[in-house]
Scaffold this motif. Sequence first.
Motif, PDB file in Angstrom:
ATOM      1  N   GLU A  32       9.739  16.327  -1.318  1.00  0.00           N
ATOM      2  CA  GLU A  32       9.703  15.870   0.075  1.00  0.00           C
ATOM      3  C   GLU A  32       9.204  16.963   1.019  1.00  0.00           C
ATOM      4  OE1 GLU A  32      13.374  12.655   0.145  1.00  0.00           O
ATOM      5  OE2 GLU A  32      13.825  14.786   0.432  1.00  0.00           O
ATOM      6  N   LEU A  33       9.558  18.215   0.712  1.00  0.00           N
ATOM      7  CA  LEU A  33       9.111  19.331   1.554  1.00  0.00           C
ATOM      8  C   LEU A  33       7.645  19.685   1.331  1.00  0.00           C
ATOM      9  CD1 LEU A  33      11.861  22.082   1.806  1.00  0.00           C
ATOM     10  CD2 LEU A  33      10.562  21.040   3.643  1.00  0.00           C
ATOM     11  N   GLY A  34       7.094  19.242   0.217  1.00  0.00           N
ATOM     12  CA  GLY A  34       5.706  19.589  -0.095  1.00  0.00           C
ATOM     13  C   GLY A  34       5.576  20.904  -0.832  1.00  0.00           C
ATOM     14  N   ILE A  35       6.699  21.448  -1.293  1.00  0.00           N
ATOM     15  CA  ILE A  35       6.677  22.691  -2.081  1.00  0.00           C
ATOM     16  C   ILE A  35       6.170  22.404  -3.494  1.00  0.00           C
ATOM     17  CG2 ILE A  35       8.161  24.441  -3.156  1.00  0.00           C
ATOM     18  CD1 ILE A  35       9.868  24.334  -0.586  1.00  0.00           C
ATOM     19  N   THR A  53       6.895  27.663   1.610  1.00  0.00           N
ATOM     20  CA  THR A  53       6.667  27.259   2.995  1.00  0.00           C
ATOM     21  C   THR A  53       6.111  28.414   3.828  1.00  0.00           C
ATOM     22  OG1 THR A  53       8.975  27.705   3.528  1.00  0.00           O
ATOM     23  CG2 THR A  53       8.379  25.425   2.980  1.00  0.00           C
ATOM     24  N   TYR A  54       6.350  29.645   3.370  1.00  0.00           N
ATOM     25  CA  TYR A  54       5.683  30.824   3.936  1.00  0.00           C
ATOM     26  C   TYR A  54       5.639  31.895   2.863  1.00  0.00           C
ATOM     27  CZ  TYR A  54      10.384  32.732   4.817  1.00  0.00           C
ATOM     28  OH  TYR A  54      11.673  33.187   4.679  1.00  0.00           O
ATOM     29  N   SER A  55       4.703  32.815   2.956  1.00  0.00           N
ATOM     30  CA  SER A  55       4.417  33.732   1.851  1.00  0.00           C
ATOM     31  C   SER A  55       5.589  34.625   1.468  1.00  0.00           C
ATOM     32  CB  SER A  55       3.181  34.583   2.157  1.00  0.00           C
ATOM     33  OG  SER A  55       3.414  35.370   3.300  1.00  0.00           O
ATOM     34  N   ALA A  87      -2.439  27.504   2.119  1.00  0.00           N
ATOM     35  CA  ALA A  87      -1.104  27.755   2.651  1.00  0.00           C
ATOM     36  C   ALA A  87      -0.386  26.438   2.925  1.00  0.00           C
ATOM     37  CB  ALA A  87      -1.212  28.570   3.938  1.00  0.00           C
ATOM     38  N   TRP A  88       0.932  26.458   2.726  1.00  0.00           N
ATOM     39  CA  TRP A  88       1.760  25.289   2.986  1.00  0.00           C
ATOM     40  C   TRP A  88       1.610  24.857   4.439  1.00  0.00           C
ATOM     41  CZ3 TRP A  88       5.777  24.295   6.364  1.00  0.00           C
ATOM     42  CH2 TRP A  88       6.539  23.155   6.105  1.00  0.00           C
ATOM     43  N   THR A  89       1.680  23.571   4.664  1.00  0.00           N
ATOM     44  CA  THR A  89       1.594  23.016   6.004  1.00  0.00           C
ATOM     45  C   THR A  89       2.591  21.871   6.125  1.00  0.00           C
ATOM     46  OG1 THR A  89       0.181  21.789   7.548  1.00  0.00           O
ATOM     47  CG2 THR A  89      -0.387  21.621   5.235  1.00  0.00           C
ATOM     48  N   THR A  90       3.057  21.621   7.318  1.00  0.00           N
ATOM     49  CA  THR A  90       3.986  20.507   7.524  1.00  0.00           C
ATOM     50  C   THR A  90       3.333  19.167   7.199  1.00  0.00           C
ATOM     51  OG1 THR A  90       3.423  20.435   9.870  1.00  0.00           O
ATOM     52  CG2 THR A  90       5.377  21.714   9.253  1.00  0.00           C
ATOM     53  N   ASP A  91       2.025  19.133   7.116  1.00  0.00           N
ATOM     54  CA  ASP A  91       1.329  17.915   6.705  1.00  0.00           C
ATOM     55  C   ASP A  91       1.712  17.490   5.291  1.00  0.00           C
ATOM     56  OD1 ASP A  91       0.016  17.878   9.148  1.00  0.00           O
ATOM     57  OD2 ASP A  91      -1.835  18.747   8.358  1.00  0.00           O
ATOM     58  N   TRP A  92       2.177  18.428   4.486  1.00  0.00           N
ATOM     59  CA  TRP A  92       2.558  18.149   3.105  1.00  0.00           C
ATOM     60  C   TRP A  92       3.945  17.523   3.018  1.00  0.00           C
ATOM     61  CZ3 TRP A  92       0.888  23.261   0.265  1.00  0.00           C
ATOM     62  CH2 TRP A  92      -0.505  23.372   0.310  1.00  0.00           C
ATOM     63  N   MET A  93       4.715  17.557   4.082  1.00  0.00           N
ATOM     64  CA  MET A  93       6.064  17.002   4.076  1.00  0.00           C
ATOM     65  C   MET A  93       6.012  15.483   4.084  1.00  0.00           C
ATOM     66  SD  MET A  93       7.901  19.522   6.822  1.00  0.00           S
ATOM     67  CE  MET A  93       9.473  18.686   6.748  1.00  0.00           C
ATOM     68  N   SER A  94       6.955  14.874   3.388  1.00  0.00           N
ATOM     69  CA  SER A  94       7.059  13.411   3.425  1.00  0.00           C
ATOM     70  C   SER A  94       7.601  12.986   4.786  1.00  0.00           C
ATOM     71  CB  SER A  94       7.984  12.924   2.319  1.00  0.00           C
ATOM     72  OG  SER A  94       9.330  13.270   2.641  1.00  0.00           O
ATOM     73  N   GLU A  95       7.416  11.744   5.111  1.00  0.00           N
ATOM     74  CA  GLU A  95       7.975  11.221   6.362  1.00  0.00           C
ATOM     75  C   GLU A  95       9.492  11.349   6.379  1.00  0.00           C
ATOM     76  OE1 GLU A  95       6.434  10.347   9.222  1.00  0.00           O
ATOM     77  OE2 GLU A  95       4.681  11.117   8.177  1.00  0.00           O
TER      78      GLU A  95
END
Length: 98
Positions: A32-35, A53-55, A87-95
């Motif tokens: 869900e977090l996109g990790i 989510t960050y380096s 890099a991780w982005t909040t776009d990868w998070m599920s609704e």
Amino acid sequence: MPAQAPDELIDRVLTALDSLTDPEIPVVTLRELGILRDVRMTDDGLEVVITPTYSGCPAMGQIEDDVRATLAGIGIAARVVTRLSPAWTTDWMSEAAK
């Protein structure tokens, strides 16, 4: 036991990993977090790709250990790869996670 087809194995892995939550936010799963970015078959075997989510995320070691332990618990060996790019982005998070 017959070998599983790659798609069936990947589905089995994803189902198992769907129970893993972020150590710092235990109400949200890694997926869900996109990790959890990818589960795929390579020439070297099964590979699970995670992106922090960050380096400097201090939880990545725990997340890698959790992925390995979860898969070992169902008899599956996989290489866990941490990818920083893209890099991780909040776009990868599920609704649901948002």
